[in-house]
Design a protein around this motif. Structure first.
Motif, short mmCIF file in Angstrom:
data_model
loop_
_atom_site.label_atom_id
_atom_site.label_comp_id
_atom_site.label_asym_id
_atom_site.label_seq_id
_atom_site.Cartn_x
_atom_site.Cartn_y
_atom_site.Cartn_z
N ILE A 207 0.86 -1.18 0.00
CA ILE A 207 0.00 0.00 0.00
C ILE A 207 0.90 1.24 0.00
O ILE A 207 1.82 1.33 0.82
CB ILE A 207 -0.92 0.02 1.23
CG1 ILE A 207 -1.77 -1.26 1.26
CG2 ILE A 207 -1.82 1.25 1.23
CD1 ILE A 207 -2.49 -1.48 2.58
N HIS A 236 -1.39 -1.04 -4.13
CA HIS A 236 -2.65 -0.35 -3.89
C HIS A 236 -2.34 1.10 -3.50
O HIS A 236 -1.70 1.34 -2.48
CB HIS A 236 -3.43 -1.06 -2.78
CG HIS A 236 -4.82 -0.51 -2.58
ND1 HIS A 236 -5.69 -1.01 -1.65
CD2 HIS A 236 -5.48 0.49 -3.22
CE1 HIS A 236 -6.83 -0.33 -1.71
NE2 HIS A 236 -6.72 0.58 -2.65
N THR A 243 -5.41 6.35 5.75
CA THR A 243 -6.09 5.30 5.00
C THR A 243 -5.17 4.10 4.80
O THR A 243 -5.59 2.94 4.95
CB THR A 243 -6.54 5.84 3.63
OG1 THR A 243 -7.35 6.99 3.82
CG2 THR A 243 -7.33 4.79 2.87
N LEU A 247 -5.85 0.29 6.18
CA LEU A 247 -5.89 -0.90 5.32
C LEU A 247 -4.90 -1.96 5.79
O LEU A 247 -5.15 -3.16 5.68
CB LEU A 247 -5.61 -0.51 3.87
CG LEU A 247 -6.73 0.29 3.18
CD1 LEU A 247 -6.30 0.69 1.78
CD2 LEU A 247 -8.02 -0.51 3.14
N SER A 252 -5.07 -5.80 4.52
CA SER A 252 -5.17 -5.64 3.06
C SER A 252 -3.82 -5.43 2.40
O SER A 252 -3.74 -5.31 1.18
CB SER A 252 -6.08 -4.45 2.74
OG SER A 252 -7.39 -4.67 3.20
#
Length: 332
Positions: A207, A236, A243, A247, A252
């Motif tokens: 991420i 991602h 954020t 995640l 994630s």
């Protein structure tokens, strides 16, 4: 100098400044019609003033046959210089008005959000203590936006993380903040307390932030991985660090962040074992700016560093040689 000559000198100086403003408007809009609307003048006299400016300089500034208009190489250079002159004149006018009307001085500081987790709050507190007569304003901007804001006069100094080759901006790397890997509690990478290498990101869901505008911290992270041919299985992109860490907590993916930005206590953090895996804290200001605030900010930074606060621990920071004043405990 007689009054008549002095009056003529002032008149032609004002005409020169007006030509600079005309040219900057045309360069910004890349269109004579839109520029004339912004300036509230007819298009023919605007075109004539730009033509006179080019004749005086002896070079072509605009390529008029292209749509939209394009600047020549000389035009790009002239635009940068003209913008600085106009901004300095506007600053001169505003400062003079503030003094004449007994108004407070204003210091505008641009910052990227992640600097709020390190030294920026402490810096602003100290500046307000030492200069209570100054109105200190904070403007959240990306590193790239700060360069434009400095040149336009919107901010006086900036604190960012992205290096740039902009010749009109002075840059001082105050420190290199080491990167840590943010992991969800159940990740196999949480095993052990020792440092991990960037190779640990191979094949992982990564991420990065911010998604835009670019270039940004996200590009810095991706470049570090590309330099070592490390390929995550998935990337991602999200808008902000909160954020990204949310995640990570939701399992994630994983995320690289500056050490000072360990915001969530439900995540596991491991320091990256690589001297290149850092994110700089960069102080920026206009080149050749001699404003009082430049030395004032440098002095406060020097005093902060001398106090050795917790967010400046040597494990998570690398300190390059920086030309800062000697620390002082003096308060105004």
């Amino acid at each position: 100098m007689t009054y008549k000559k002095a009056h003529a000198y002032i008149w032609f100086s004002l005409m020169d400044v007006r030509q600079l403003r005309y040219f900057v408007a045309v360069a910004n809009t890349r269109n004579f019609t839109r520029a004339s609307e912004q300036l509230h003048i007819a298009q023919p006299p605007l075109s004539r003033q730009i033509q006179l400016l080019e004749e005086e300089l002896g070079v072509q500034l605009l390529l008029r046959n292209s749509r939209p208009l394009r600047l020549t190489e000389a035009g790009r250079s002239f635009y940068e210089q003209a913008l600085q002159i106009i901004n300095r004149l506007d600053q001169l006018k505003n400062t003079t008005r503030q003094i004449g009307l007994n108004q407070r001085q204003t210091l505008s500081i641009g910052f990227v959000a992640s600097t709020l987790y390190g030294g920026l709050p402490m810096l602003v507190r100290k500046l307000r203590q030492r200069y209570p007569e100054v109105d200190i304003q904070l403007v959240e901007l990306t590193s790239m936006q700060q360069f434009a804001a400095l040149k336009s006069g919107r901010i006086d100094v900036g604190f960012g993380r992205i290096r740039s080759n902009d010749s009109s901006v002075e840059r001082i790397v105050l420190r290199e903040e080491r990167l840590v890997l943010a992991l969800p509690p159940g990740s196999p990478l949480t095993e052990g307390d020792e440092q991990v290498t960037l190779k640990a990101l191979e094949g992982q869901k990564l991420i990065v932030y911010p998604k835009e505008p670019r270039p940004s911290f996200a590009d810095h992270i991706l470049s570090l991985l590309n330099d070592q041919a490390i390929r995550p299985s998935e990337i991602h992109e999200v808008r902000e660090i909160q954020t990204a860490l949310g995640l990570v907590a939701a399992e994630s993916g994983i995320c690289l962040i500056p050490a000072s930005a360990r915001l969530r206590n439900d995540l596991h953090y491991r320091l990256i074992d690589d001297t290149r895996a850092t994110s700089p804290i960069i102080l920026t200001h206009r080149i050749n700016d001699n404003g009082w605030y430049i030395d004032a900010v440098k002095q406060v930074v020097a005093d902060m560093y001398a106090e050795k606060p917790a967010w400046l621990d040597v494990e998570h920071n690398i300190f390059p040689k920086v030309d800062l004043p000697k620390p002082t405990s003096h308060e105004r």
